[in-house]
Structures are given as C-alpha cells and as structure tokens.
Design a protein around this motif. Sequence first.
Motif, PDB file in Angstrom:
ATOM      1  N   SER A 408      41.072  35.446  55.316  1.00  0.00           N
ATOM      2  CA  SER A 408      40.018  35.602  53.980  1.00  0.00           C
ATOM      3  C   SER A 408      39.631  36.640  53.645  1.00  0.00           C
ATOM      4  O   SER A 408      39.405  36.966  54.749  1.00  0.00           O
ATOM      5  N   SER A 413      40.965  32.501  50.805  1.00  0.00           N
ATOM      6  CA  SER A 413      42.438  32.858  50.764  1.00  0.00           C
ATOM      7  C   SER A 413      42.747  33.133  48.971  1.00  0.00           C
ATOM      8  O   SER A 413      43.110  32.618  48.731  1.00  0.00           O
ATOM      9  N   ASN A 415      46.057  33.600  45.977  1.00  0.00           N
ATOM     10  CA  ASN A 415      46.621  33.082  46.288  1.00  0.00           C
ATOM     11  C   ASN A 415      46.664  33.919  44.674  1.00  0.00           C
ATOM     12  O   ASN A 415      46.506  34.156  43.698  1.00  0.00           O
ATOM     13  N   ASN A 460      41.648  27.730  49.108  1.00  0.00           N
ATOM     14  CA  ASN A 460      42.794  28.970  48.430  1.00  0.00           C
ATOM     15  C   ASN A 460      42.558  28.905  47.313  1.00  0.00           C
ATOM     16  O   ASN A 460      42.314  28.000  46.566  1.00  0.00           O
ATOM     17  N   GLY A 560      46.416  36.433  52.876  1.00  0.00           N
ATOM     18  CA  GLY A 560      45.275  36.338  51.478  1.00  0.00           C
ATOM     19  C   GLY A 560      43.980  36.559  51.240  1.00  0.00           C
ATOM     20  O   GLY A 560      43.428  36.252  51.266  1.00  0.00           O
TER      21      GLY A 560
END
Length: 587
Positions: A408, A413, A415, A460, A560
Amino acid sequence: MAVSLYSLLSPTCFLAGVSFVMSCLVVLAIPASAAGITKHYTFEIRLQNVTRLCHTKSVVTVNGEFPGPRIVAREGDNVQVKVVNHVSNNISIHWHGVRQLQSGWADGPSYITQCPIQTGQSYLYNFTITGQRGTLWWHAHITWLRASVYGPFIILPKKNVPYPFPKPHKEVPILFGEWWNADPVAVVNQALQTGAGPNVSDSYTINGLPGPLYNCSANETFKLKVKPGKTYLLRLINAALNDDLFFSIANHTLTVVEADATYVKPFRTDILLIAPGQTINVLLEAKHHLANSTYFMAARPYFTGQGTIDNSTIAGILEYGNPTGSVSGSSFTNTSITSLLPALPPINGTSFFANFTRKFRSLANAQFPANVPKTVDKHFFFTVGLGSKPCPKNQTCQGPNGSKFAASMNNISFNLPTTALLQSYFFGKSNGVYTTDFPSVPLKPFNYTGTPPNSTFVVNGTKAVVVKFNSSIEVVLQGTSILGAESHPLHIHGYNFYVVGQGFGNFDPENDPAKYNLVDPVERNTVAVPPNGWVAVRFLADNPGVWFFHCHFDVHLSWGLEMALIVLDGKLPNQKLPPPPSDLPKC
C-alpha cells in the motif's frame, strides 16, 4: 526525408561469436531537414518457442524476439508503434520514462491510461520525444507479461549535438532480466489466490541469456568483444520483475554518465546498483595493454526483506581480441568462474546502496539546467510498504498469520479498475470507477521504521490525488518496517522528478528539508526508497492527464502498492489533454 531505423545501425558493428547477436549504434550524418522525422514500428505480439536452461516453452514476445526489438529515435522525433495482439492474453505497452507530453493516451498501463489490447485487436501508440535523450525502455504493462515483453528504447541527441562526454567507439544495450521455466502469469495468479509470496525465477539473464553459472546454460552466455584502448557506452537497463541488482566487470572501472535518460556529473565506480525500471549509461574504457584475454561480468540481487528471492548470480564475458581456447563458458567450472567473478557487495549491502545513490548529481549547467522547484505549492507524504488483508471466508491463506500479502501507499491498497481511469476522467464518468480522496498524509501516523502497529491490514480502494496544472509538487516517500523493510523502486509515469533528499529512519519535517540539495539534484523517473528510510522528490506538474505512480517490483504492484495522479488541464490549448485517438481499445 524519412530515414529508416536501419540506417542508424552499422552492419559492421555486430559482435562476432555472440550467442545473442547485439548490433551497436552509430550516429550517421543526416540532413538538417530530417529533424523531427516520424519513426514507424510494428510490434506483433506472438507466442514463440524459446529454450533456456534446457527447458523449451512458449513465450509471449514481440516479433518473436526475447528480449524484444530496440526502438531508436532522436530527440524531437515522432514515434508511431502499431501493436497487434495475436495471443490470448490482453496486452498493453508502456514506454518507460517517455514524458508523453500531451500524449497520455499513448502511455500504456492497462486500466490506467487505456483498456488493454485484446486478442485480434491493434492500437497505434503515437507520441513525440520532447526534450529527452538517452536510454529508456519499453515493456508490457499488464500482469507479469513484461517478464518476456520488453526491450530498449534509445533516444539519440539531435543531429550535430554531441554527448557531454567522449564519443564512444560503440554503444551496447545490456538488459538484465529473468528466465522463468513456469508461466510468470500463472505464478502471480497462484500467489494472489493463496495470499503467499510468489515463486521466484529460475535464472537472471543478460540480454536474454542465463550464462555459465546455471545448469545447462554454458552456451547461452552474453559475450561482449572489445578492442584494447577503445571506449564503449554500455546502456544498462534493469528489466527484472522484482530485483535490485549489483553489477560489475572484473578488473574494470566504469564511468557513470547518465541515469534514466538524463545526463549526470560523471563519476567512476567499480560496482553499480540498478533498481527495476532504472537505466544507467556507463563508459567502459578497454585497457590498452590487454589482448586475447577474458574477464567476467556479473550481477546479483540486493535485498533486505523477509521474503523469498532468487539469490543467484548472472555472469557474462568480456573478451579482448580472440582469446585462445573456448570461452563459451563450457571450458570453465562453476568454481573457476566464481574465482574470476568481480567482487560484489553482500545481498543486504545497504551501506553500498546509500553511498552509491548519493553520487548521482545533475549536470546543472547552461545546456542542461537543473530546473528543480525552489518553492512548493503542494506537499505530500506517502508511506510505502507491505501489509496484509484478511483471508476470505472458507479459504486457507498462506500469507502472514493466515492472511494474504498486500502492499500500500498511505495504507491504501490500490484496486485496479475495469475501466481505464484516463477515459473515465476525460469524459467525466468517474462515478463508480475511482475517487479523488487519496490522503496526502497517512491517516494514522505511527513509528514508520520502528515497531510496526498491531494491525497490518490495509484499506482497499481506487483512489487518486488531484493537482492543478503547473503546480510545484514535493512528495516524501517513507519506507516502513511492516512485514520487513526493503527498498522500493517508485516510478511516476509522465514525469521526471528531482531527488532532493534521502535518508534513513523516519523523515523529520523540521530538520531534513534544510539538508535538501536544490542545486544539482539528480533527475530520474524511478527512485529507490531506502529500506527503513525515505526519499524526497520535486517536480512541476506540467503534463495534464492521469498518471500511474507505483512500485516497480511487480509483486508489490500486484499487491496494490500504487496510486493515480491526476493533473488538471491548464488554460492554454497546449496545456490541455487532447481527445483520445479513434482506435483506443475498449474495455
């Protein structure tokens, strides 16, 4: 008058006896009217049977070549590359380090600036080289296809403009890569499914060749033939998926003259360190008194993390004249080769990392000024590192404490969307695709390089930062110790940036900026954040569009460690992103 690529290649410049034939560039006289010509290329994405390490497999390639073909252009040229996809994989190509001024539609990362090119489709990448010269490269920018889909992108100076260093006798691209007996796409897909770290490659390569230190590979060795007293420009490119690499040539000192297609103050070194995505040009001065002799060159990884890594060594051969006997590698045992290899730092040689990266300085002269922003309109502080995410219900995961590995920036992180961000942005249809609330600082500060927080879980999202056109930007990239401290090569698409500061430990906003180099900082497109340390970069947001900002370790990218930077249009026509081309691929 159009000039063919092949008129820039000398047929007498091929390296005799080299398994992987490498042609060398020469600069020929071209009429002044040829300035700004258009260079046309066609990239046919095809499967090709390739054998390495006594293992034959079908590999995704460009034009059947591994590594792929070189692109050669001059500063000011227009480059048009038609990519035709004949394989079942979706594909896109990124021209790594090309500024893409007002040509963001040609930048290439899948689902960021374009939808990928699907089977049976084609796309024409069309862009102009503006204000750049030196060594860059191109590669696939979707899943792990760049393991085999990559090649050099060489930008020569404008006609009659010399290099700011002695003219070399010959120029040789040297690409560090990997060979995978398995399918790299299957490797990363399995890792994402199980949550574990991925398997590693079976060997490193130099120009696609593993060399004599690997089993069943003695005759697959890169060899560079040189003449005593001549100077050679080596264009070094790290195309490996997940590895920083040390490199050296036994009994030879190299002079660094360029990094990421920007000239630097020359400095001499016996050993180089090059991160994935980075390029370094060096001068190799062949010794006057040597003839009919052989020296080994070698590369091996730098790594401080806790995961699995291919801790092997790749070797190539430097030949003077015509050495007596076989020098294919088969005449040497692994023990004898090892004794002849150049000395390289230990795998965790962070002290070398720190000393080497600090040597890079811009020329900062009248011809090549260092236009580093002295004042800053917008400050960002981004943590970069690993983390985890919960294991889905009814599934067993093999990541940390039964979770899945993640990575991250500022604990977000990324998507990957299913619609390209640039298209969504340009047509004002961002709803449900991305949000513009990426945090400019960590939402939950902690001791970044000390004891990690109790929870390593990431958040996320598909988030972007928005900045105004022509605003001056400073980004501090702070490494973390969560799940291990390691170097992270961070790459910003569409921009070069100045590396104004770096250090170990936590960035100190009160005292560290006073130590910045604002006089002659190196200008790069990819910078390695030190393990348990930080890097500060500055740039002017003068290129409107949506730009990918990510770690160039493909495993971290898959987990990610990336975000998007949106640069708004300016007021003038030449400060606006133009409409997309008609053949832009659809998702």
